[in-house]
Design a protein around this motif. Structure first.
Motif, mmCIF file in Angstrom:
data_model
loop_
_atom_site.group_PDB
_atom_site.id
_atom_site.type_symbol
_atom_site.label_atom_id
_atom_site.label_comp_id
_atom_site.label_asym_id
_atom_site.label_seq_id
_atom_site.Cartn_x
_atom_site.Cartn_y
_atom_site.Cartn_z
ATOM 1 N N LEU A 374 -0.177 53.254 36.804
ATOM 2 C CA LEU A 374 -1.504 53.746 36.421
ATOM 3 C C LEU A 374 -1.876 54.993 37.223
ATOM 4 C CD1 LEU A 374 -3.483 50.409 36.093
ATOM 5 C CD2 LEU A 374 -2.372 51.740 34.313
ATOM 6 N N PHE A 375 -1.469 55.029 38.495
ATOM 7 C CA PHE A 375 -1.733 56.232 39.295
ATOM 8 C C PHE A 375 -1.034 57.433 38.641
ATOM 9 C CE2 PHE A 375 -2.373 52.814 42.248
ATOM 10 C CZ PHE A 375 -3.251 53.276 43.215
ATOM 11 N N LEU A 376 0.174 57.166 38.152
ATOM 12 C CA LEU A 376 0.975 58.263 37.618
ATOM 13 C C LEU A 376 0.533 58.672 36.221
ATOM 14 C CD1 LEU A 376 4.396 56.907 38.867
ATOM 15 C CD2 LEU A 376 3.121 58.819 39.801
ATOM 16 N N ALA A 377 -0.086 57.733 35.494
ATOM 17 C CA ALA A 377 -0.582 58.083 34.159
ATOM 18 C C ALA A 377 -1.880 58.874 34.251
ATOM 19 C CB ALA A 377 -0.794 56.818 33.335
ATOM 20 N N THR A 378 -2.571 58.728 35.392
ATOM 21 C CA THR A 378 -3.841 59.439 35.578
ATOM 22 C C THR A 378 -3.525 60.874 35.984
ATOM 23 O OG1 THR A 378 -4.737 57.357 36.359
ATOM 24 C CG2 THR A 378 -6.046 59.324 36.779
ATOM 25 N N THR B 60 -6.768 48.403 41.040
ATOM 26 C CA THR B 60 -5.484 47.716 40.846
ATOM 27 C C THR B 60 -5.262 46.687 41.952
ATOM 28 O OG1 THR B 60 -4.382 49.514 42.011
ATOM 29 C CG2 THR B 60 -4.306 49.587 39.626
ATOM 30 N N GLY B 61 -5.721 47.018 43.155
ATOM 31 C CA GLY B 61 -5.589 46.075 44.263
ATOM 32 C C GLY B 61 -6.310 44.774 43.956
ATOM 33 N N ALA B 62 -7.548 44.899 43.440
ATOM 34 C CA ALA B 62 -8.338 43.702 43.135
ATOM 35 C C ALA B 62 -7.677 42.900 42.018
ATOM 36 C CB ALA B 62 -9.757 44.112 42.736
ATOM 37 N N VAL B 63 -7.270 43.598 40.963
ATOM 38 C CA VAL B 63 -6.644 42.902 39.838
ATOM 39 C C VAL B 63 -5.340 42.246 40.295
ATOM 40 C CG1 VAL B 63 -5.586 43.186 37.561
ATOM 41 C CG2 VAL B 63 -7.676 44.427 38.135
#
Lengths: 546, 286
Positions: A374-378, B60-63
């Motif tokens: 997700l970091f990389l898709a952002t 993402t950490g929380a999930v």
């Protein structure tokens, strides 16, 4: 002879004659038995894995010191190219499909073999030929372009054996295409009576989705590498701007194959994990149809996200926006799978045998790999970590933490079926844990390295990054142990393991109904599917509904 | 040197600590900032990117924690017991809908917000008064070309790039004659700078982690949409982050962010030093 006696006679001969009974070199090299071809693939990819892993070991040792004291920069570049090329095309892509898929697909479908057994053997020979070319290219000096072969460096500037290596990958691609084709036809045509599409095992669904990608994407790679080689050898201007070409065109074409290839590498792993979770929690996979269709969704969406490898390549800013959106979308089916696996555990009856430990590891590590995606898709965030160790860590969490864990889990799960014998369970469990710990110690520090700004493919690096590199190398040595141990005890178990019996796990599925190891024709009599997939015992009060 | 030594000692200590499973937390407190996480941001707008990074990190950490807690809880609670059977379940469409819809909504929201950053912060038009600097990447280094007193770079075209004209300057343009080259990327603090990025051989990367900036330099095209405002005086390093050959790891250039006065001084010196034959100056001149 009356028919009844005939059957008994057949039974007796099969009880002693498994697919492994005849042990001549000729019987192996000319076999059309899908189980034997699967094993041929297994032996071959172990060799490639060993070579590629050794390259990684030398790289990690080199990175112990900031100055990169062990090897020279050029050697280092050749090492990571060798690691990437061999791991991607000669280990990961054939790992689960060609080994476990070959062995299991006909068994799971209740068929005697794949639809085209000779073609199957041919695809192994093609694979070995392609691999031979690649190894030869390494022996005579190697390639220094990285497994991505970016132009114009690869097509004009590099002084290494780029064209030869490309030829090796090109040839191996045909093996992928033929295997994919074989699997698709087999799944359509050779399902046992009663085995409808929605009674198929989820591993079969994932192999089917993988095969679709193999057949559709691999030709694009072949074409791209051909164009690159043409430019290199005969100066046909396609990618080099000095010859009137466009370097970005190469990246578009390359990633149009190579992003779907990422899903070739992970989808079969997901299929294996679905099998393991179901078998060891004694439950039907929660949301079967959603898990099955998410494989197809991944296969489809996987073709539409290649541009996220090119956010900083100078592709259009708006193309970046679209590719970012599609990359977020492709994460959804993966998330659905993880949720469904977790829900499968709910009110199950879970036993933590070795294969299950690998599956558990897979889910945790794959989740980390997916979430860092997700970091990389952002878009804005990707810019900071693009081409750094963050990316290295991200895809190793998917490829090693995901695919290799699934492969090991699957290998342990079906090992009794493959060899007819059990591996030492305690050692297996310990190895699974060692692999998990070693893996995390190797790759987690690399996330931080990426955030600190250490670019990938650096032979030497600023001093402040040393601590994480040392941690990573320490982890790699533990991880290495996790791969050497199974090699030893699985070989040991072939001779000394205790006989497995037909169904040591008490699991559901055609492959567990036949003997271990199975006879050459797989089943004594053609099986018939009378229930849904994973029909584990249910409380009598609850009726089975389709 | 002393600092290096003590750092080395600390690293060895840390490594030893890992093997006996202690020492990591103790060591953490002694580190200078930016060694555990991102390097300190040194450009305007960089904080917004970091905020987004932190947001995704916490989200993402929380999930991740939530799903892992549920997962481990199930693994422990529903482990096999004698006489117990698994409960049959076929799935639940409502649950499927929920856990499809929630991630989808989060992802689309994240996408929307990141587009705002991408289009309105990173790729919007730079403020007026932004300085232009041409950056040319080669195996294995960078050279920079600054505009003369007119404040404008002369015309250039990648098609004109040749060994003795690495920036592809159009020498018929009188403005070009005023341009001068440098081996250091000297920048005034708090002032916008727009990069005209070219490469004379293969693809290179223009990567400055402290500025949260990365753009590939692609031969055959001029990339003119990268700009930033450095807002902290200091020395930084420009690094190549796209594999370009055996010298890739060592392909770097110094960046000096200085006060406006210091920059003016440097600029005047440079202009005076290279006035007569600026365009013929060798690219590698340092």
């Amino acid at each position: 002879m009356p028919p009844v006696l005939q059957i008994i006679d057949l039974k007796d001969s099969q009880a002693t004659r498994s697919y492994l009974t005849k042990q001549t070199l000729r019987s192996w090299l000319l076999t059309t038995d899908h189980k034997r071809v699967g094993l041929l693939y297994l032996y071959t990819i172990i060799v490639f894995f060993a070579v590629a892993a050794s390259a990684a070991a030398v790289m990690r040792l080199n990175l112990l010191t900031p100055r990169g004291d062990l090897v020279q920069a050029e050697t280092y570049n050749k090492l990571f190219t060798m690691h990437g090329v061999l791991m991607v095309w000669f280990f990961l892509i054939p790992s689960i499909p060609s080994v476990l898929g070959n062995f299991l697909l006909p068994l799971m479908l209740g068929a005697r073999d794949l639809a085209f057994p000779k073609l199957n053997l041919l695809s192994w020979y093609i694979f070995v030929f392609g691999g031979g070319i690649a190894l030869y290219a390494l022996l005579i000096g190697g390639v220094d372009t990285g497994w991505t072969f970016y132009t114009p460096y690869s097509s004009t500037y590099s002084n290494s054996h780029v064209a030869l290596m490309a030829a090796g990958v090109f040839v191996a691609g045909f093996s992928s295409i033929l295997t994919g084709l074989n699997f698709i036809v087999t799944t359509h045509k050779l399902r046992a009576p009663g085995l409808t599409w929605f009674r198929l095992r989820l591993f079969v669904w994932s192999l089917y989705a993988t095969s679709v990608i193999l057949v559709l994407a691999t030709p694009v790679l072949a074409m791209t590498l051909t164009l690159m080689a043409l430019e290199r050898i005969w100066k046909v201007g396609v990618f080099d701007p000095a010859l009137g070409g466009d370097p970005l065109l190469f990246q578009h074409l390359f990633w149009f194959y190579s992003h779907p290839a990422v899903y070739i590498m992970i989808l079969p792993g997901m299929g294996v994990v679905s099998e393991l979770i179901a078998a060891f929690s004694r439950k039907r996979v929660f949301g079967y149809t959603f898990v099955a269709f998410s494989s197809l969704a991944i296969a489809l969406l996987g073709f539409l996200v290649w541009g996220h490898h090119m956010f900083v390549s100078s592709q259009s800013v708006f193309a970046g926006v679209i590719f970012s959106f599609l990359s977020f979308l492709v994460a959804i089916p993966s998330a659905i799978k993880v949720f469904n696996w977790t829900a499968t555990l709910y009110r199950g009856s879970i036993s933590l045998d070795t294969p299950m430990l690998y599956a558990i590891g897979f889910i945790g590590l794959f989740t980390i790999g997916g979430m860092t995606g997700l970091f990389l898709a952002t878009l804005a965030v990707d810019v900071h970590v693009h081409d750094t160790y963050f990316v290295i860590a991200h895809f190793h969490y998917i490829m090693v933490g995901g695919m290799v864990m699934a492969f090991m889990g699957g290998l342990h799960f079906w090992w009794p079926k493959i060899s007819g014998r059990m591996y030492p369970e305690l050692l297996g469990k310990m190895t699974a844990i060692v692999t998990f710990l070693g893996f995390n110690l190797t790759f987690f520090p690399q996330f931080i390295l990426g955030y600190l700004g250490m670019p990938r493919r650096y032979h030497a690096y600023p001093e402040q990054f040393q601590v994480y590199n040392v941690l990573s190398t320490a982890g790699a040595s533990i991880l290495g142990l996790g791969y050497v141990l199974p090699l030893c005890y699985l070989i040991w178990s072939c001779c000394y393991g205790k006989p497995a019996g037909n169904n040591p796990w008490g699991a559901k599925g055609f492959e567990w109904e036949t003997t271990s190891p199975p006879p050459s024709e797989n089943f004594e009599k053609p099986p018939v599917q009378t229930e849904e997939a994973y029909a584990y015992p249910v409380p009598s009060s609850e009726p089975i509904t389709e | 040197m002393n600092q290096f030594l003590s750092r080395k000692i600390r690293m060895i200590a840390l490594l030893a600590g890992v093997f006996v499973a202690l020492g990591v937390p103790a060591d953490a407190a002694q580190r200078t900032s930016g060694l555990w996480w991102m390097p300190d941001v040194a450009s305007k707008g960089g904080e917004q990117i970091d905020q987004l990074t932190y947001f995704i990190y916490y989200l993402t950490g929380a999930v991740f924690l939530l799903t892992q807690v549920v997962y481990v809880y199930f693994l422990i609670k529903y482990r096999a017991k004698k006489g117990m059977r698994a409960t049959y379940s076929h799935g639940d469409n409502r649950l499927e809908l929920v856990w499809t819809a929630i991630p989808t909504a989060i992802f689309i929201g994240l996408w929307g917000y990141s587009n705002h950053l991408w289009l309105d912060v990173i790729h919007k038009e730079p403020p007026p008064g932004t300085m232009q600097v041409a950056v040319n990447a080669y195996q294995f280094g960078f050279s920079f070309q600054y505009p003369g007193p007119s404040g404008k770079l002369g015309r250039s075209d990648v098609k004109l790039i040749s060994p003795d004209n690495v920036f592809g300057n159009d020498r018929t343009d009188p403005v070009t004659k005023e341009d001068f080259q440098s081996g250091v990327l000297e920048l005034p603090v708090d002032k916008g700078v727009r990069i005209l990025l070219t490469s004379r051989d293969v693809i290179h990367g223009f990567y400055i982690p402290q500025f949260r900036i990365y753009q590939d330099a692609v031969p055959g095209r001029t990339i003119d949409w990268v700009w930033f405002i450095p807002n902290k005086v200091g020395s930084y390093e420009l690094a190549c982050s796209q594999l370009c050959g055996s010298g890739h790891y060592n392909m770097k250039a110094p960046i000096e962010v200085v006060s406006q006065e210091e920059f003016d001084k440097w600029y005047k010196q440079k202009i005076a030093g290279s006035a007569p034959s600026s365009t013929n100056a060798s690219a590698q001149s340092k």
